[in-house]
Design a protein around this motif. Structure first.
Motif, short mmCIF file in Angstrom:
data_model
loop_
_atom_site.label_atom_id
_atom_site.label_comp_id
_atom_site.label_asym_id
_atom_site.label_seq_id
_atom_site.Cartn_x
_atom_site.Cartn_y
_atom_site.Cartn_z
N LEU B 88 -74.82 -52.07 -38.00
CA LEU B 88 -73.44 -51.59 -38.06
C LEU B 88 -73.34 -50.29 -38.86
CD1 LEU B 88 -71.57 -54.99 -38.58
CD2 LEU B 88 -71.62 -53.57 -36.51
N MET B 89 -74.14 -50.18 -39.92
CA MET B 89 -74.11 -48.95 -40.72
C MET B 89 -74.56 -47.75 -39.89
SD MET B 89 -75.84 -50.34 -44.26
CE MET B 89 -75.10 -51.67 -45.20
N LEU B 90 -75.64 -47.93 -39.14
CA LEU B 90 -76.15 -46.81 -38.34
C LEU B 90 -75.16 -46.45 -37.23
CD1 LEU B 90 -79.90 -47.86 -38.14
CD2 LEU B 90 -78.88 -46.13 -39.63
N HIS B 91 -74.55 -47.46 -36.62
CA HIS B 91 -73.55 -47.18 -35.60
C HIS B 91 -72.36 -46.43 -36.20
CE1 HIS B 91 -74.61 -49.82 -31.92
NE2 HIS B 91 -75.71 -49.60 -32.61
N ALA B 92 -71.94 -46.86 -37.39
CA ALA B 92 -70.81 -46.19 -38.04
C ALA B 92 -71.17 -44.74 -38.35
CB ALA B 92 -70.43 -46.93 -39.32
N TYR B 93 -72.39 -44.51 -38.76
CA TYR B 93 -72.88 -43.16 -39.06
C TYR B 93 -72.72 -42.26 -37.84
CZ TYR B 93 -76.17 -39.61 -40.86
OH TYR B 93 -76.76 -38.45 -41.30
N ALA B 94 -73.21 -42.76 -36.70
CA ALA B 94 -73.14 -41.96 -35.47
C ALA B 94 -71.70 -41.79 -35.00
CB ALA B 94 -73.97 -42.63 -34.37
N ARG B 95 -70.91 -42.84 -35.13
CA ARG B 95 -69.52 -42.77 -34.67
C ARG B 95 -68.74 -41.72 -35.46
NH1 ARG B 95 -66.83 -46.89 -36.60
NH2 ARG B 95 -68.68 -48.16 -36.17
N GLU B 96 -68.93 -41.73 -36.79
CA GLU B 96 -68.24 -40.74 -37.62
C GLU B 96 -68.71 -39.32 -37.29
OE1 GLU B 96 -65.68 -40.96 -40.04
OE2 GLU B 96 -65.51 -42.74 -38.78
N ALA B 97 -70.00 -39.18 -37.01
CA ALA B 97 -70.53 -37.85 -36.68
C ALA B 97 -69.87 -37.30 -35.42
CB ALA B 97 -72.04 -37.91 -36.50
N ILE B 98 -69.76 -38.16 -34.40
CA ILE B 98 -69.18 -37.71 -33.14
C ILE B 98 -67.68 -37.47 -33.29
CG2 ILE B 98 -68.81 -38.32 -30.73
CD1 ILE B 98 -71.73 -37.80 -31.53
N ARG B 99 -67.04 -38.30 -34.10
CA ARG B 99 -65.60 -38.18 -34.25
C ARG B 99 -65.22 -36.97 -35.12
NH1 ARG B 99 -62.28 -43.48 -34.02
NH2 ARG B 99 -63.88 -44.26 -35.43
N HIS B 100 -66.03 -36.67 -36.11
CA HIS B 100 -65.71 -35.55 -37.02
C HIS B 100 -66.89 -34.60 -37.12
CE1 HIS B 100 -62.16 -37.84 -38.14
NE2 HIS B 100 -62.94 -38.88 -38.43
N PRO B 101 -67.14 -33.83 -36.06
CA PRO B 101 -68.34 -32.99 -36.02
C PRO B 101 -68.41 -31.97 -37.15
CG PRO B 101 -67.20 -33.01 -33.89
CD PRO B 101 -66.29 -33.65 -34.88
N GLU B 102 -67.29 -31.35 -37.46
CA GLU B 102 -67.32 -30.30 -38.48
C GLU B 102 -67.66 -30.87 -39.85
OE1 GLU B 102 -67.43 -27.37 -37.71
OE2 GLU B 102 -66.44 -27.15 -35.78
N MET B 103 -67.07 -32.03 -40.15
CA MET B 103 -67.38 -32.66 -41.44
C MET B 103 -68.84 -33.09 -41.49
SD MET B 103 -66.13 -33.52 -44.38
CE MET B 103 -64.38 -33.92 -44.48
N PHE B 104 -69.33 -33.60 -40.37
CA PHE B 104 -70.73 -34.02 -40.30
C PHE B 104 -71.66 -32.84 -40.54
CE2 PHE B 104 -74.48 -34.57 -37.45
CZ PHE B 104 -75.05 -35.66 -38.08
N ARG B 105 -71.38 -31.73 -39.88
CA ARG B 105 -72.25 -30.56 -40.02
C ARG B 105 -72.18 -30.00 -41.43
NH1 ARG B 105 -71.12 -29.07 -34.37
NH2 ARG B 105 -73.06 -29.43 -33.23
N LEU B 106 -70.98 -30.07 -42.02
CA LEU B 106 -70.87 -29.57 -43.40
C LEU B 106 -71.65 -30.45 -44.36
CD1 LEU B 106 -69.28 -27.68 -45.51
CD2 LEU B 106 -67.83 -29.68 -45.81
N THR B 107 -71.46 -31.77 -44.21
CA THR B 107 -72.06 -32.70 -45.15
C THR B 107 -73.58 -32.61 -45.16
OG1 THR B 107 -70.23 -34.19 -44.69
CG2 THR B 107 -72.13 -35.11 -45.84
N TYR B 108 -74.15 -32.47 -43.98
CA TYR B 108 -75.61 -32.42 -43.88
C TYR B 108 -76.11 -31.01 -43.60
CZ TYR B 108 -75.07 -37.40 -43.92
OH TYR B 108 -74.73 -38.66 -44.29
N GLY B 109 -75.29 -30.05 -43.95
CA GLY B 109 -75.67 -28.66 -43.72
C GLY B 109 -76.48 -28.08 -44.85
N PRO B 110 -76.70 -26.77 -44.81
CA PRO B 110 -77.52 -26.12 -45.82
C PRO B 110 -76.73 -25.88 -47.10
CG PRO B 110 -76.78 -24.50 -44.22
CD PRO B 110 -76.15 -25.80 -43.83
N TRP B 111 -77.28 -26.23 -48.21
CA TRP B 111 -76.66 -25.97 -49.51
C TRP B 111 -77.59 -25.10 -50.33
CZ3 TRP B 111 -71.76 -26.85 -49.44
CH2 TRP B 111 -71.26 -27.88 -48.66
N ARG B 112 -77.15 -23.85 -50.52
CA ARG B 112 -78.01 -22.92 -51.28
C ARG B 112 -78.13 -23.36 -52.74
NH1 ARG B 112 -78.70 -19.97 -47.20
NH2 ARG B 112 -77.04 -19.33 -45.81
#
Lengths: 194, 194
Positions: B88-112
């Motif tokens: 369920l955790m992994l499914h929730a992870y993917a569901r949130e990523a698809i539902r909120h793409p910009e937040m997903f990309r920010l969260t796991y994006g590059p941090w200088r």
DNA sequence: ACCTGAACACCGTTCAAGT
DNA sequence: ACCTGAACACCGTTCAAGT
């Protein structure tokens, strides 16, 4: 809808190479049309005669990289057993991602205007991998089932491990210390020992 | 090196929420300090009294999202067998990523600048998943071995499948049609049937 | 201590004008 | 057909000045 691809003029190629170099040096923000033009020896808006806007220039950079990836995959298929070719392809994928993070993020980043050129380059690269996976299944080295779906599984792992490694989210700093190559081998070991 | 976290003032929270809303609406480029300030009712450079620059504001947005993710993971652990909680955790992870793409990309994006706050929030979220994986191993539902490494395998697949799905690189358009949830279940099936 | 308005440097994009 | 220089709108950031 469909437009014939423009001929690759010298300037066109120069703009793409300059943009790729700037991307590598400082990320997408460093790819300014002014600096691209300066390096090629034209004014800062000459690129607009070759690309509609900055995004289209970056899409051309990404498409060129995807074509390079497809050629690299095709080379690996010769001279290796199918399952070993798959392993080498996935390792190469992760290695390139770690070595060229900015290019990796650009290539698999968000594209608002789904460029047909980009999509077909990506399809070609993936199709080569699918062929090797299918051959490995025929050899009994990978489990049976839809080869497209098994390829997606392998590619998703290689991609995710690479992206998480780049953002430092793969594992706690001291612990585990599995790098993308380790995880790829873990998955292949699980798949072959079924 | 270490700095004590600043108190969360009303304005601070408002800035983060406004930035998160703008991110969702139009990506990181739409998060302008001028618009953030306007929505909160302050001038366009009042945020500089709370965050060093735009990147630090976005880092605070990402850290808040990671804390939400950790809490969501903790909730899923209650009321489910361990291996089902992992699923369920992994499914929730993917569901949130698809539902909120910009937040997903920010969260796991590059941090200088590797923000300590961001790193610890991510560590907490991953630690919850590691605990459930360990419990599932004890139940004999997941193969033995370093739980950190097995968690990395699962997380890398969920992350990669989500990211490739967002960029349209997961599979050819007509074929296969496996979505991230399918691939997560495929991997778990392979791991449990060892 | 916190905020404001003006100002600076920079960038993507447009456009009239050149050859 | 392709390029140039000026110009526009916008943005992150800085700073002197206010309370």
């Amino acid at each position: 809808m469909w437009e014939p691809p423009k001929p690759f003029t010298i300037l066109n190629r120069g703009l793409i190479e300059a943009a790729a170099a700037l991307l590598e040096e400082g990320g997408p923000a460093a790819v300014t049309l002014r600096e691209v033009g300066r390096r090629v020896g034209v004014s800062h808006n000459a690129p607009y005669k070759h690309f509609a806007d900055k995004e289209e220039l970056l899409a051309a950079v990404a498409a060129a990289e995807l074509r390079r990836g497809r050629d690299s995959v095709l080379r690996l298929r010769r001279g290796h057993a199918a399952v070993e070719a798959v392993r080498l392809m996935l390792h190469a994928y992760a290695r390139e991602a770690i070595r060229h993070p900015e290019m990796f993020r650009l290539t698999y980043g968000p594209w608002r205007n789904g460029s047909a050129e980009l999509a077909s380059a990506a399809d070609d690269a993936r199709a080569s991998l699918v062929q090797s996976v299918t051959a490995a299944q025929a050899d009994g080295e990978l489990p049976a089932g839809d080869p497209e779906r098994l390829t997606a599984l392998l590619l998703a792992l290689a991609h995710g491990a690479s992206d998480l490694a780049l953002s430092g989210h793969l594992a706690r700093k001291g612990k585990g210390h599995a790098d993308p190559a380790d995880l790829i081998d873990d998955l292949l070991a699980q798949l072959t020992a079924h």
